[in-house]
Design a protein around this motif. Structure first.
Motif, PDB file in Angstrom:
ATOM      1  N   GLY A  51     -30.119  14.947  22.810  1.00 40.83           N
ATOM      2  CA  GLY A  51     -29.711  13.663  23.365  1.00 40.83           C
ATOM      3  C   GLY A  51     -29.791  13.620  24.884  1.00 40.83           C
ATOM      4  N   VAL A  52     -29.525  12.445  25.434  1.00 44.24           N
ATOM      5  CA  VAL A  52     -29.456  12.269  26.881  1.00 44.24           C
ATOM      6  C   VAL A  52     -28.243  12.999  27.442  1.00 44.24           C
ATOM      7  CG1 VAL A  52     -29.167  10.543  28.706  1.00 44.24           C
ATOM      8  CG2 VAL A  52     -30.638  10.057  26.738  1.00 44.24           C
ATOM      9  N   ALA A  53     -27.128  12.953  26.727  1.00 49.89           N
ATOM     10  CA  ALA A  53     -25.889  13.617  27.147  1.00 49.89           C
ATOM     11  C   ALA A  53     -25.002  13.784  25.923  1.00 49.89           C
ATOM     12  CB  ALA A  53     -25.168  12.790  28.223  1.00 49.89           C
ATOM     13  N   TRP A  54     -24.060  14.714  26.020  1.00 47.54           N
ATOM     14  CA  TRP A  54     -23.117  14.942  24.920  1.00 47.54           C
ATOM     15  C   TRP A  54     -21.810  15.439  25.500  1.00 47.54           C
ATOM     16  CZ3 TRP A  54     -20.708  19.583  23.964  1.00 47.54           C
ATOM     17  CH2 TRP A  54     -21.197  20.679  24.689  1.00 47.54           C
ATOM     18  N   ALA A  55     -20.739  15.290  24.728  1.00 47.83           N
ATOM     19  CA  ALA A  55     -19.434  15.811  25.136  1.00 47.83           C
ATOM     20  C   ALA A  55     -18.514  15.803  23.926  1.00 47.83           C
ATOM     21  CB  ALA A  55     -18.824  14.969  26.260  1.00 47.83           C
ATOM     22  N   VAL A  56     -17.430  16.575  24.025  1.00 48.95           N
ATOM     23  CA  VAL A  56     -16.348  16.536  23.048  1.00 48.95           C
ATOM     24  C   VAL A  56     -15.054  16.382  23.816  1.00 48.95           C
ATOM     25  CG1 VAL A  56     -15.143  17.730  21.192  1.00 48.95           C
ATOM     26  CG2 VAL A  56     -17.621  18.025  21.442  1.00 48.95           C
ATOM     27  N   GLY A  57     -14.278  15.364  23.474  1.00 46.23           N
ATOM     28  CA  GLY A  57     -12.964  15.152  24.081  1.00 46.23           C
ATOM     29  C   GLY A  57     -11.867  15.492  23.088  1.00 46.23           C
ATOM     30  N   HIS A  58     -10.708  15.862  23.601  1.00 42.66           N
ATOM     31  CA  HIS A  58      -9.598  16.283  22.751  1.00 42.66           C
ATOM     32  C   HIS A  58      -8.315  15.583  23.177  1.00 42.66           C
ATOM     33  CE1 HIS A  58     -12.081  19.742  21.422  1.00 42.66           C
ATOM     34  NE2 HIS A  58     -12.445  19.793  22.684  1.00 42.66           N
ATOM     35  N   ALA A  59      -7.417  15.394  22.225  1.00 45.26           N
ATOM     36  CA  ALA A  59      -6.029  15.006  22.496  1.00 45.26           C
ATOM     37  C   ALA A  59      -5.147  15.985  21.736  1.00 45.26           C
ATOM     38  CB  ALA A  59      -5.756  13.573  22.056  1.00 45.26           C
ATOM     39  N   GLY A  60      -4.208  16.612  22.439  1.00 45.34           N
ATOM     40  CA  GLY A  60      -3.417  17.685  21.858  1.00 45.34           C
ATOM     41  C   GLY A  60      -2.255  17.205  21.019  1.00 45.34           C
ATOM     42  N   PRO A  61      -1.567  18.131  20.362  1.00 44.77           N
ATOM     43  CA  PRO A  61      -0.449  17.776  19.486  1.00 44.77           C
ATOM     44  C   PRO A  61       0.644  16.976  20.185  1.00 44.77           C
ATOM     45  CG  PRO A  61      -1.080  20.057  19.144  1.00 44.77           C
ATOM     46  CD  PRO A  61      -1.857  19.580  20.331  1.00 44.77           C
ATOM     47  N   ALA A  62       0.992  17.331  21.403  1.00 41.98           N
ATOM     48  CA  ALA A  62       2.039  16.598  22.108  1.00 41.98           C
ATOM     49  C   ALA A  62       1.624  15.161  22.389  1.00 41.98           C
ATOM     50  CB  ALA A  62       2.400  17.317  23.409  1.00 41.98           C
ATOM     51  N   GLU A  63       0.326  14.954  22.661  1.00 43.66           N
ATOM     52  CA  GLU A  63      -0.164  13.596  22.897  1.00 43.66           C
ATOM     53  C   GLU A  63      -0.191  12.799  21.596  1.00 43.66           C
ATOM     54  OE1 GLU A  63      -3.051  14.196  26.739  1.00 43.66           O
ATOM     55  OE2 GLU A  63      -3.762  14.997  24.821  1.00 43.66           O
ATOM     56  N   ILE A  64      -0.524  13.433  20.501  1.00 46.43           N
ATOM     57  CA  ILE A  64      -0.451  12.763  19.200  1.00 46.43           C
ATOM     58  C   ILE A  64       0.985  12.349  18.915  1.00 46.43           C
ATOM     59  CG2 ILE A  64      -0.750  13.084  16.707  1.00 46.43           C
ATOM     60  CD1 ILE A  64      -3.050  15.048  17.411  1.00 46.43           C
ATOM     61  N   ASP A  65       1.929  13.251  19.182  1.00 48.51           N
ATOM     62  CA  ASP A  65       3.341  12.939  18.962  1.00 48.51           C
ATOM     63  C   ASP A  65       3.815  11.801  19.853  1.00 48.51           C
ATOM     64  OD1 ASP A  65       3.520  14.954  17.067  1.00 48.51           O
ATOM     65  OD2 ASP A  65       4.226  16.447  18.505  1.00 48.51           O
ATOM     66  N   ALA A  66       3.366  11.794  21.106  1.00 46.65           N
ATOM     67  CA  ALA A  66       3.845  10.800  22.065  1.00 46.65           C
ATOM     68  C   ALA A  66       3.265   9.418  21.822  1.00 46.65           C
ATOM     69  CB  ALA A  66       3.527  11.264  23.494  1.00 46.65           C
ATOM     70  N   HIS A  67       2.003   9.344  21.418  1.00 46.57           N
ATOM     71  CA  HIS A  67       1.308   8.054  21.378  1.00 46.57           C
ATOM     72  C   HIS A  67       0.883   7.613  19.983  1.00 46.57           C
ATOM     73  CE1 HIS A  67       1.266   8.478  25.673  1.00 46.57           C
ATOM     74  NE2 HIS A  67       0.454   9.510  25.640  1.00 46.57           N
ATOM     75  N   GLY A  68       0.927   8.506  18.987  1.00 48.70           N
ATOM     76  CA  GLY A  68       0.437   8.178  17.650  1.00 48.70           C
ATOM     77  C   GLY A  68      -1.012   8.598  17.496  1.00 48.70           C
TER      78      GLY A  68
END
Length: 257
Positions: A70-87
């Motif tokens: 591809g032209v570009a690629w990436a993987v982003g993450h949200a951790g357990p505490a962020e899942i707990d805080a925001h859903g």
């Protein structure tokens, strides 16, 4: 590439396929892969399909090809505490926009994002937690990409399939590393999902800092967890006192070594 090429022919300069992994896990982050293509992008590497249909070895072997494709690629993450805080849905949005912010530094703004499924979890709503908390990884003034949802996009769109493979391999590698710190939970085998060894360790040892405290982990462990990969119990379910800290997520959404 039929869906991608139709969007490119229709005026889009850059089209991104996006897919998530880890949504139904009990531990670890939710991770979102993105792969950007343009009008010059060739046919995808042979054998590419939805990551769930590939063996672990086949997924890992395909990663270098997909990173070059591809032209570009990436993987982003949200951790357990962020899942707990925001859903979980907002955490998906955070991880996806972190991935977009990463590719933006390489190729500029993406015009259209193809999402697997029927729900647009990427776009900002009229009232958005990122606006209030200044959390949006794309930053103020960044143009909002168009979003197209497509059921089974990971089987129909090469860019989405590629994103699913990259996200799966990166998240699996993270859970294998975390398993060295918490060997009783067998995350190197179950990748944080509700497998018997994981549930047994929850019953015996209780949750770790990498578990999602907003889900009723005790109930899942006590009743056997239901089907593997189940969503878990919605945020707000009482779970008692759990020892949870922020996950090892860097400010741009990458996982710390």
């Amino acid at each position: 590439m039929r869906q991608e090429r139709a969007l490119l022919t229709g005026g889009a300069r850059l089209v991104a396929g996006m897919d998530e992994v880890g949504r139904g896990a009990l531990a670890g982050p939710v991770s979102v892969g993105v792969v950007v293509v343009d009008a010059a992008t060739r046919t995808a590497p042979q054998g590419l399909t939805d990551s769930k249909l590939l063996t672990p070895a086949a997924r890992v072997a395909m990663v270098p090809q997909l990173q070059r494709w591809g032209v570009a690629w990436a993987v982003g993450h949200a951790g357990p505490a962020e899942i707990d805080a925001h859903g979980i849905v907002a955490a998906l949005r955070l991880a996806g926009r972190r991935a977009l912010a990463q590719v933006r530094r390489t190729c500029g703004d993406v015009d259209v994002v193809l999402l697997d499924g029927s729900h647009d979890w990427l776009s900002r709503g009229d009232v958005d937690l990122f606006e209030a908390a200044a959390l949006d990884p794309l930053g103020p003034g960044a143009p909002e990409p168009g979003v197209r949802t497509l059921v089974k996009a990971d089987l129909q769109c090469s860019s989405v399939a590629a994103a699913s493979v990259l996200a799966k391999v990166e998240r699996d590698g993270l859970l294998v590393r975390l398993a060295r710190q918490y060997p009783a939970f067998a995350w190197d085998q179950n990748k944080g999902y509700s497998a018997p060894a994981h549930l047994d360790a929850l019953r015996r040892l209780g949750p770790t800092p990498q578990h999602r405290r907003s889900w009723n982990l005790r109930a899942l462990a006590d009743d056997g967890g239901g089907p593997a990969g189940a969503e878990g119990v919605p945020a707000g379910t009482p779970v008692g006192t759990l020892d949870v800290r922020l996950a090892d997520v860097t400010p741009d959404g990458r996982m710390a070594p």
